[in-house]
Write a protein that holds these residues in place. Structure first.
Motif, short mmCIF file in Angstrom:
data_model
loop_
_atom_site.label_atom_id
_atom_site.label_comp_id
_atom_site.label_asym_id
_atom_site.label_seq_id
_atom_site.Cartn_x
_atom_site.Cartn_y
_atom_site.Cartn_z
N ARG A 1 48.05 19.26 32.50
CA ARG A 1 48.37 19.96 33.56
C ARG A 1 47.34 19.78 34.44
O ARG A 1 46.21 19.94 34.04
N ALA A 2 47.59 20.09 35.70
CA ALA A 2 46.64 20.18 36.98
C ALA A 2 47.14 20.81 37.97
O ALA A 2 48.37 21.08 38.02
N GLU A 3 46.38 21.70 38.43
CA GLU A 3 46.74 22.49 39.44
C GLU A 3 45.41 22.44 40.86
O GLU A 3 44.37 22.04 40.56
N ALA A 4 45.83 22.62 41.99
CA ALA A 4 44.69 22.22 43.02
C ALA A 4 45.08 22.90 44.36
O ALA A 4 46.45 23.42 44.72
N GLU A 5 44.12 23.48 45.21
CA GLU A 5 44.20 23.97 46.46
C GLU A 5 43.31 23.08 47.24
O GLU A 5 42.04 23.34 47.19
N GLY A 6 43.64 21.78 47.64
CA GLY A 6 42.67 20.90 48.38
C GLY A 6 42.81 19.86 47.56
O GLY A 6 43.68 19.30 47.25
N THR A 7 41.69 19.14 47.54
CA THR A 7 41.69 17.77 46.86
C THR A 7 40.48 17.92 45.74
O THR A 7 39.29 18.27 46.04
N LYS B 1 39.98 24.58 45.25
CA LYS B 1 39.94 24.98 43.74
C LYS B 1 40.51 23.91 43.18
O LYS B 1 41.59 23.62 43.76
N TRP B 2 40.45 23.65 41.93
CA TRP B 2 41.07 22.76 41.38
C TRP B 2 40.70 22.83 39.76
O TRP B 2 40.00 23.49 39.30
N ALA B 3 41.57 22.51 38.92
CA ALA B 3 41.33 22.51 37.50
C ALA B 3 42.34 21.56 36.88
O ALA B 3 43.44 21.21 37.17
N ALA B 4 41.96 21.01 35.53
CA ALA B 4 42.85 20.23 34.74
C ALA B 4 42.66 20.62 33.16
O ALA B 4 41.66 21.06 32.92
#
Length: 508
Positions: free
Chosen positions: A435-441, A455-458
């Motif tokens: 899973r991945a989530e992002a606010e931006g790139t 912000k981002w995370a995998a």
């Protein structure tokens, strides 16, 4: 706003046998493990039960069978009640329970003296009449010879898959109806394994032959590969599949969720590779006055590896309806030989892709996983049935990129059911995910390089769920009144993440 994309790969492998009844903590440390033949240990006293070998049924053995006669072992020695038999199930009607049992050369089995042929009639009940009971009492003992190939009331028969019984047969003869040109026609009722295994002990692990697994593709482009010592099949990418492994490759486009105002284009591709085994154990030394075994277990276990990629643009799925794409159904009926008794394990697997999304997100996520799993059930007298579930996985370098605001979860998973003689005992869902989530790139890799704006995370992870079914009573254990949920196993690990504008060089 709600879930993330889910796309888990798992195999659950196939053993099948695992699941005969339900998962097991059957050990693979004995010489019977991995399908080898352990030497049976001879019983030396009433207190010492024989140790039965657990192994795959011999290739080319036809449909092996075993029969337990009323009275069990001989000479007062604790022994299995069943013996290998030349009798064969010529036909079976699942609806009525009526079977035709043939002799060693086919045709009518020889009957013991004192049993007159009975006219063919439609049984209104499987219970014998008063005259039937008189005939049963007149039957003499059958220590061997020609009379060993006869069929009588009280006999318990275990058979590998046969005509009318594709999942094998475990049944007790309740009435002898007469003879036909195909054999002796009888009425039967369901039986349990303790009637065959008696006071014996058995423990072992048997691999599922990948070439015996029937695969039905549900999406275009599904490719199947497997390998055996006598004929290695090569996978779609040119790499040889390890011996004993089954591999499924799939590539599919992810449809836009119904009702979505925005069209999205995403695709998923990858493979699942597994080597399933069935773990089986039984200890007939019962405790207390209720009878039945002291311990029993059945589980599906094995190694798996998978790799998959989710790429493109995903949009929000509805709250209760993630996009789920089953891509292949698998079925196998492996036969494991527990001493003289053929135990038929029924294994069904459905491999699927699942994607959950929240918001609108463009992604390119990749991950490779390797590990193992085990799911099933274990019984102990006085405690009852308890579930077994375990899984260990390791992730290899992963690349994850995400742009815009949103979340996605991709799962490449396997739903499995395992049973014995057609009765499902264990159900499981093994679902590795990314899973991945992002606010931006954001971009990141498990090799240490990363860059981000916002912000981002995998994350990688695995979920394992399931349940034990009442049909586990087939071991001869007490019946439980409801499904017993398998303890939920959830593991998740962070692959990459950050906040702000960051550039991290690759680790050396």
């Amino acid at each position: 706003m709600r879930k993330s994309v889910r796309y888990a790969a798992v195999l659950t492998s196939l053993t099948a046998v695992s699941i005969f009844s339900t998962g097991c903590s059957a050990g693979s440390s004995s010489s019977a493990a991995k399908g080898s033949d352990a030497e049976p240990v001879a019983a030396t006293s009433n207190a010492l039960a024989p140790q039965l070998a657990v192994a795959a049924a011999p290739a080319g053995a036809g449909a092996p069978s075993a029969v337990a006669r009323p009275g069990g072992g001989a000479g007062g020695v604790a022994a299995p009640k069943a013996a290998k038999s030349a009798l064969k199930v010529a036909s079976f009607d699942q609806r009525s329970g009526r079977a035709v049992i043939a002799g060693p050369k086919g045709g009518t089995a020889k009957k013991p003296k004192g049993i007159a042929p009975q006219p063919h009639k439609s049984p209104e009940s499987s219970q014998p009449s008063q005259s039937d009971r008189s005939d049963q009492q007149a039957q003499p003992a059958r220590p061997g010879g020609a009379e060993a190939n006869s069929v009588a009331v009280g006999d318990v028969i275990a058979s590998a898959p046969a005509p009318g019984a594709p999942s094998g047969l475990l049944a007790k003869v309740t009435k002898v109806l007469g003879t036909t040109d195909k054999g002796t026609e009888v009425n039967t009722a369901p039986a349990t394994l303790d009637a065959l295994l008696g006071d014996s002990e058995a423990k072992g692990s048997v691999p599922v032959d990948p070439s015996a697994v029937k695969v039905v593709p549900l999406l275009p482009g599904v490719k199947v590969s497997w390998a055996k010592p006598d004929g290695v099949h090569v996978g779609p990418q040119g790499a040889k599949v390890p011996l004993g492994n089954l591999r499924l490759d799939v590539g599919a486009s992810i449809p836009t969720p119904p009702g979505s105002p925005v069209k999205a284009e995403a695709s998923a591709a990858g493979y699942v590779q597994l080597a399933p085994e069935v773990d089986f154990s039984y200890n007939g030394k019962g405790v207390g006055s209720t009878g039945g075994p002291g311990t029993a277990s059945l589980a599906l276990s094995g190694d798996w590896s998978s790799a998959w990629e989710l790429k493109g643009q995903a949009v929000a799925t509805t709250a209760d309806k993630p996009i789920k794409l089953p891509f292949a159904k698998l079925h196998a009926d492996p036969v494991i030989q527990v001493g003289p008794v053929p135990v038929v394990v029924n294994l069904d697997l459905t491999c699927y892709l699942q994607v959950d999304a929240e918001g609108k997100i463009s992604v390119d996520v990749k991950q490779e996983l390797k590990g193992d799993f085990k799911v099933g059930g274990s019984y102990t007298w006085g405690k009852g049935w308890t579930p077994i579930s375990s899984s260990q996985m390791n992730a290899t370098p992963v690349t994850a990129t995400a742009s815009a605001a949103g979340k996605v979860k991709a799962t490449l998973g396997t739903e499995a059911s395992v049973g014995l003689y057609g009765a499902v005992g264990v159900s499981a869902n093994l679902a590795p995910y990314l899973r991945a989530e992002a606010e931006g790139t954001a971009t990141a890799s498990s090799n240490g390089s990363a860059s981000a704006s916002g912000k981002w995370a995998a994350y990688g992870g695995v979920d394992l769920t399931g349940a034990l079914q009442a049909q586990l009573k087939i071991f001869g254990t007490p019946l439980f009144e409801r499904r017993i949920p398998v303890d939920i196993l959830h593991r998740e690990w962070k692959l990459a993440g950050g906040e702000g504008t960051v550039s991290t060089p690759k680790r050396r």
